[in-house]
Scaffold this active site. Structure first.
Site, PDB file in Angstrom:
ATOM      1  N   ARG A 196      48.014  41.338  38.359  1.00 10.24           N
ATOM      2  CA  ARG A 196      47.801  41.532  36.927  1.00 10.24           C
ATOM      3  C   ARG A 196      48.279  42.897  36.463  1.00 10.24           C
ATOM      4  NH1 ARG A 196      43.151  38.805  34.718  1.00 10.24           N
ATOM      5  NH2 ARG A 196      42.446  40.644  33.631  1.00 10.24           N
ATOM      6  N   ARG A 256      55.595  50.214  36.484  1.00 11.58           N
ATOM      7  CA  ARG A 256      56.846  50.445  35.740  1.00 11.58           C
ATOM      8  C   ARG A 256      57.347  51.871  35.948  1.00 11.58           C
ATOM      9  NH1 ARG A 256      53.061  50.369  31.004  1.00 11.58           N
ATOM     10  NH2 ARG A 256      53.096  48.109  30.785  1.00 11.58           N
ATOM     11  N   ARG A 262      31.048  37.315  40.900  1.00  9.95           N
ATOM     12  CA  ARG A 262      30.627  38.715  40.821  1.00  9.95           C
ATOM     13  C   ARG A 262      29.956  38.919  39.473  1.00  9.95           C
ATOM     14  NH1 ARG A 262      29.380  41.850  44.731  1.00  9.95           N
ATOM     15  NH2 ARG A 262      30.301  43.837  44.071  1.00  9.95           N
ATOM     16  N   ARG A 307      33.696  51.690  36.130  1.00 15.94           N
ATOM     17  CA  ARG A 307      34.316  52.342  34.975  1.00 15.94           C
ATOM     18  C   ARG A 307      33.274  52.778  33.958  1.00 15.94           C
ATOM     19  NH1 ARG A 307      37.942  46.922  33.491  1.00 15.94           N
ATOM     20  NH2 ARG A 307      36.195  45.500  33.372  1.00 15.94           N
ATOM     21  N   GLU A 358      29.686  50.475  34.247  1.00 16.31           N
ATOM     22  CA  GLU A 358      29.692  49.117  34.809  1.00 16.31           C
ATOM     23  C   GLU A 358      29.466  49.170  36.310  1.00 16.31           C
ATOM     24  OE1 GLU A 358      33.175  46.733  33.938  1.00 16.31           O
ATOM     25  OE2 GLU A 358      32.935  47.060  31.785  1.00 16.31           O
ATOM     26  N   TYR A 361      39.819  33.002  36.513  1.00 17.79           N
ATOM     27  CA  TYR A 361      39.837  34.377  36.024  1.00 17.79           C
ATOM     28  C   TYR A 361      40.667  34.412  34.738  1.00 17.79           C
ATOM     29  CZ  TYR A 361      40.179  39.517  36.860  1.00 17.79           C
ATOM     30  OH  TYR A 361      40.099  40.878  36.788  1.00 17.79           O
ATOM     31  N   ASP A 405      41.756  35.244  30.867  1.00 13.47           N
ATOM     32  CA  ASP A 405      41.629  36.220  29.793  1.00 13.47           C
ATOM     33  C   ASP A 405      41.378  35.465  28.495  1.00 13.47           C
ATOM     34  OD1 ASP A 405      41.774  38.721  30.943  1.00 13.47           O
ATOM     35  OD2 ASP A 405      43.966  38.701  31.037  1.00 13.47           O
TER      36      ASP A 405
HETATM   37  P1  FAD Z   1      31.936  32.846  28.038  1.00 11.72           P
HETATM   38  O1  FAD Z   1      32.324  33.884  27.074  1.00 11.72           O
HETATM   39  O2  FAD Z   1      31.283  33.272  29.306  1.00 11.72           O
HETATM   40  O3  FAD Z   1      30.990  31.808  27.292  1.00 11.72           O
HETATM   41  C1  FAD Z   1      30.228  30.842  27.955  1.00 11.72           C
HETATM   42  C2  FAD Z   1      28.924  30.677  27.195  1.00 11.72           C
HETATM   43  O4  FAD Z   1      28.218  29.561  27.734  1.00 11.72           O
HETATM   44  C3  FAD Z   1      28.005  31.872  27.340  1.00 11.72           C
HETATM   45  O5  FAD Z   1      27.665  32.381  26.070  1.00 11.72           O
HETATM   46  C4  FAD Z   1      26.777  31.303  28.065  1.00 11.72           C
HETATM   47  O6  FAD Z   1      25.558  31.893  27.635  1.00 11.72           O
HETATM   48  C5  FAD Z   1      26.851  29.848  27.688  1.00 11.72           C
HETATM   49  N1  FAD Z   1      26.160  28.970  28.625  1.00 11.72           N
HETATM   50  C6  FAD Z   1      26.348  28.908  29.971  1.00 11.72           C
HETATM   51  N2  FAD Z   1      25.503  28.007  30.507  1.00 11.72           N
HETATM   52  C7  FAD Z   1      24.788  27.492  29.483  1.00 11.72           C
HETATM   53  C8  FAD Z   1      23.734  26.538  29.417  1.00 11.72           C
HETATM   54  N3  FAD Z   1      23.248  25.968  30.513  1.00 11.72           N
HETATM   55  N4  FAD Z   1      23.211  26.245  28.204  1.00 11.72           N
HETATM   56  C9  FAD Z   1      23.664  26.843  27.085  1.00 11.72           C
HETATM   57  N5  FAD Z   1      24.639  27.773  27.109  1.00 11.72           N
HETATM   58  C10 FAD Z   1      25.192  28.099  28.288  1.00 11.72           C
HETATM   59  N6  FAD Z   1      39.606  39.027  28.584  1.00 11.72           N
HETATM   60  C11 FAD Z   1      40.614  39.630  27.929  1.00 11.72           C
HETATM   61  O7  FAD Z   1      41.500  38.955  27.385  1.00 11.72           O
HETATM   62  N7  FAD Z   1      40.688  41.001  27.831  1.00 11.72           N
HETATM   63  C12 FAD Z   1      39.750  41.808  28.385  1.00 11.72           C
HETATM   64  O8  FAD Z   1      39.833  43.030  28.277  1.00 11.72           O
HETATM   65  C13 FAD Z   1      38.672  41.195  29.086  1.00 11.72           C
HETATM   66  N8  FAD Z   1      37.728  41.959  29.662  1.00 11.72           N
HETATM   67  C14 FAD Z   1      36.692  41.357  30.319  1.00 11.72           C
HETATM   68  C15 FAD Z   1      35.715  42.170  30.878  1.00 11.72           C
HETATM   69  C16 FAD Z   1      34.642  41.599  31.538  1.00 11.72           C
HETATM   70  C17 FAD Z   1      33.593  42.490  32.132  1.00 11.72           C
HETATM   71  C18 FAD Z   1      34.557  40.185  31.652  1.00 11.72           C
HETATM   72  C19 FAD Z   1      33.404  39.557  32.383  1.00 11.72           C
HETATM   73  C20 FAD Z   1      35.529  39.375  31.094  1.00 11.72           C
HETATM   74  C21 FAD Z   1      36.604  39.950  30.422  1.00 11.72           C
HETATM   75  N9  FAD Z   1      37.590  39.169  29.825  1.00 11.72           N
HETATM   76  C22 FAD Z   1      38.629  39.773  29.163  1.00 11.72           C
HETATM   77  C23 FAD Z   1      37.552  37.688  29.899  1.00 11.72           C
HETATM   78  C24 FAD Z   1      36.854  37.036  28.702  1.00 11.72           C
HETATM   79  O9  FAD Z   1      35.518  37.449  28.643  1.00 11.72           O
HETATM   80  C25 FAD Z   1      36.920  35.531  28.889  1.00 11.72           C
HETATM   81  O10 FAD Z   1      38.244  35.081  28.988  1.00 11.72           O
HETATM   82  C26 FAD Z   1      36.278  34.728  27.750  1.00 11.72           C
HETATM   83  O11 FAD Z   1      35.178  35.367  27.191  1.00 11.72           O
HETATM   84  C27 FAD Z   1      35.855  33.413  28.312  1.00 11.72           C
HETATM   85  O12 FAD Z   1      35.318  32.595  27.317  1.00 11.72           O
HETATM   86  P2  FAD Z   1      34.444  31.343  27.764  1.00 11.72           P
HETATM   87  O13 FAD Z   1      34.078  30.637  26.513  1.00 11.72           O
HETATM   88  O14 FAD Z   1      35.132  30.597  28.823  1.00 11.72           O
HETATM   89  O15 FAD Z   1      33.158  31.951  28.496  1.00 11.72           O
HETATM   90  N1  UDP Z   2      42.243  47.532  39.974  1.00  7.65           N
HETATM   91  C1  UDP Z   2      42.281  48.618  40.821  1.00  7.65           C
HETATM   92  N2  UDP Z   2      42.169  49.876  40.286  1.00  7.65           N
HETATM   93  C2  UDP Z   2      42.023  50.088  38.963  1.00  7.65           C
HETATM   94  C3  UDP Z   2      41.997  48.978  38.102  1.00  7.65           C
HETATM   95  C4  UDP Z   2      42.093  47.707  38.643  1.00  7.65           C
HETATM   96  O1  UDP Z   2      42.406  48.466  42.019  1.00  7.65           O
HETATM   97  O2  UDP Z   2      41.912  51.268  38.545  1.00  7.65           O
HETATM   98  C5  UDP Z   2      42.336  46.169  40.568  1.00  7.65           C
HETATM   99  C6  UDP Z   2      40.972  45.579  40.881  1.00  7.65           C
HETATM  100  O3  UDP Z   2      41.060  44.788  42.045  1.00  7.65           O
HETATM  101  C7  UDP Z   2      40.722  44.716  39.676  1.00  7.65           C
HETATM  102  C8  UDP Z   2      42.118  44.184  39.397  1.00  7.65           C
HETATM  103  O4  UDP Z   2      42.992  45.282  39.700  1.00  7.65           O
HETATM  104  O5  UDP Z   2      39.780  43.691  39.929  1.00  7.65           O
HETATM  105  C9  UDP Z   2      42.368  43.709  37.988  1.00  7.65           C
HETATM  106  O6  UDP Z   2      42.106  44.788  37.113  1.00  7.65           O
HETATM  107  P1  UDP Z   2      41.739  44.560  35.591  1.00  7.65           P
HETATM  108  O7  UDP Z   2      41.689  45.894  34.925  1.00  7.65           O
HETATM  109  O8  UDP Z   2      42.652  43.534  35.025  1.00  7.65           O
HETATM  110  O9  UDP Z   2      40.254  43.975  35.722  1.00  7.65           O
HETATM  111  P2  UDP Z   2      39.228  43.342  34.674  1.00  7.65           P
HETATM  112  O10 UDP Z   2      39.413  44.075  33.376  1.00  7.65           O
HETATM  113  O11 UDP Z   2      39.543  41.887  34.612  1.00  7.65           O
HETATM  114  O12 UDP Z   2      37.920  43.633  35.302  1.00  7.65           O
END
Ligand code: FAD
Ligand code: UDP
Length: 369
Positions: A174, A178, A251, A282, A302, A350, A352
């Protein structure tokens, strides 16, 4: 028997559920969205603290190469010009991310792309003809030992709670590499944060649709299922099948939010801590996502940990063992004629945000042409 009241019961008000509901509603379908949390928006949910939008479930930066998806989200709320350019702090030294000429200069004191390429070529030469079989080999073959040891190994092993040699190679692919002085974390054409926060996007998507929070599908499954002709399930796929073949591993994260009596703590929205001995991965300073000028600031550390019944499953662990188990559940899901499975937890991917939106749009297009 009476016709069910709704066409779709949508379990989960994250992006998958919200986009599905929006598109189905547009086609005249009657939807009920439920979520077990006390709010809508899934992991994109923001909480207002002193006028700052706090990304309650970790930093969310929207990015996509798909103009259609970019226009789609912008039709609900305009996005700002935020560009993600995190820093890495390794033992007190700061490095730019992703790996680019600024990083190479900070690591090796060089200034030209040729010099950087020569060092990386030297450090990766023993992996040149090998196909990487795990994350460590992938990293060593792409960027070499110095970057791997300072910026990848510690972060990755604490993030995933596993040795880098036990993790799939794709996780690290991911990150861009560059040879220009460009700190943009993404290669995509479009990037930003919704003006006023992600809740505006959720509100736009779910406008006019019946939503109920604090409703757990599994607490009242039979009754809830009877309300609709079809279920759209975005929760955990293993839980849907009562963990019949075992539990999928995820996780989780513990978020430690602190309000500070100062206007600028770290000068950047995201600073990664890449050494193993610091327990968090972070620190996010939320105001910088929206160029906030508030007097106070809110930061979030986090801390990664294994998911359990006491916390939220955030990241699917797509190693061989879990992938096999997921495939078993996927086959079972294919037999469920009245349930649609979608999103990060139900597809165990995984994903986005732009990918989840794309998947929900594709599904509704197919189902409701
Ligand atoms: P979710 O947002 O997880 O929604 C699922 C919902 O289902 C939740 O609200 C949950 O409460 C509900 N649910 C589950 N089980 C039940 C049940 N039994 N009854 C009722 N409700 C239930 N993506 C990016 O593009 N850019 C980013 O920078 C980025 N950063 C991220 C950072 C973190 C820490 C994490 C965890 C994810 C990140 N993502 C990012 C990914 C992004 O969060 C997901 O792609 C997106 O939110 C997924 O949407 P979803 O609807 O699949 O799941
Ligand atoms: N990663 C790393 N060092 C960093 C940032 C990311 O080794 O400083 C690795 C790590 O394994 C991470 C993966 O690259 O899980 C993807 O990073 P990203 O920032 O996309 O993670 P997310 O925002 O999805 O947690």
């Amino acid at each position: 028997m009476r016709e069910p009241e709704y066409d779709f019961l949508i379990v989960g008000a994250g992006l998958y559920g919200a986009v599905f509901a929006h598109e189905a509603h547009k086609k005249g379908k009657k939807c009920l969205v439920i979520d077990k949390r006390e709010h809508l928006g899934g992991n994109t949910y923001c909480e207002d603290v002193d006028g700052i939008n706090i990304h309650k479930y970790g930093a969310h930066i929207f990015h996509t190469n798909d103009k259609f998806i970019w226009d789609y989200v912008n039709s609900f709320v305009p996005f700002n010009r935020y560009t993600n350019s995190p820093l890495a702090n390794y033992k007190g030294e700061l490095y730019n991310l992703p790996f680019n000429m600024n990083t190479f200069r900070q690591l090796w004191g060089i200034s030209t792309p040729d010099e950087a390429k020569a060092i990386i070529a030297e450090q990766t030469k023993e992996y040149k003809d090998k196909i990487p079989s795990n994350l460590e080999e992938q990293a060593l073959s792409l960027v070499g030992k110095d970057i791997y040891e300072k910026l990848i190994k510690g972060y990755t092993e604490k993030q995933w709670g596993r040795k880098a040699t036990e993790l799939p190679a794709f996780i690290i692919k991911r990150l861009p590499l560059r040879f220009t002085y460009d700190n943009n974390y993404f290669n995509d054409d479009h990037q930003g944060i919704p003006v006023g926060g992600y809740n505006k996007l959720t509100e736009g998507l779910l406008e006019g649709i019946e939503c109920r929070t604090n409703v757990d599908f599994f607490k009242d499954r039979k009754k809830l299922e009877s309300l609709a002709k079809q279920v759209v399930f975005t929760g955990k796929i293993d839980e849907y099948f009562d963990y019949r073949h075992g539990k999928l591993e995820y996780r989780s994260l513990h978020f430690e939010h602190t309000t500070l009596d100062q206007d600028n703590y770290q000068g950047n929205a995201v600073v990664n801590y890449t050494e193993a001995s610091i327990p968090y991965t972070r620190i996010i300073e939320h105001k910088h996502f929206e160029f906030g000028k508030q007097k106070a600031s809110v930061i979030t550390k986090e801390y990664p940990l294994e998911a359990s019944s006491d916390n939220e499953p955030y990241y699917p662990i797509n190693d061989a063992k879990n992938t096999d188990l997921f495939n078993t559940y996927k086959k079972m899901a294919e037999q469920e004629t009245t349930t649609i499975f979608g999103g990060r937890l139900a597809e165990y991917r995984y994903y986005d945000m732009h990918q989840v939106i794309g998947a929900a749009l594709a599904k509704t297009r197919k189902l409701l042409p």
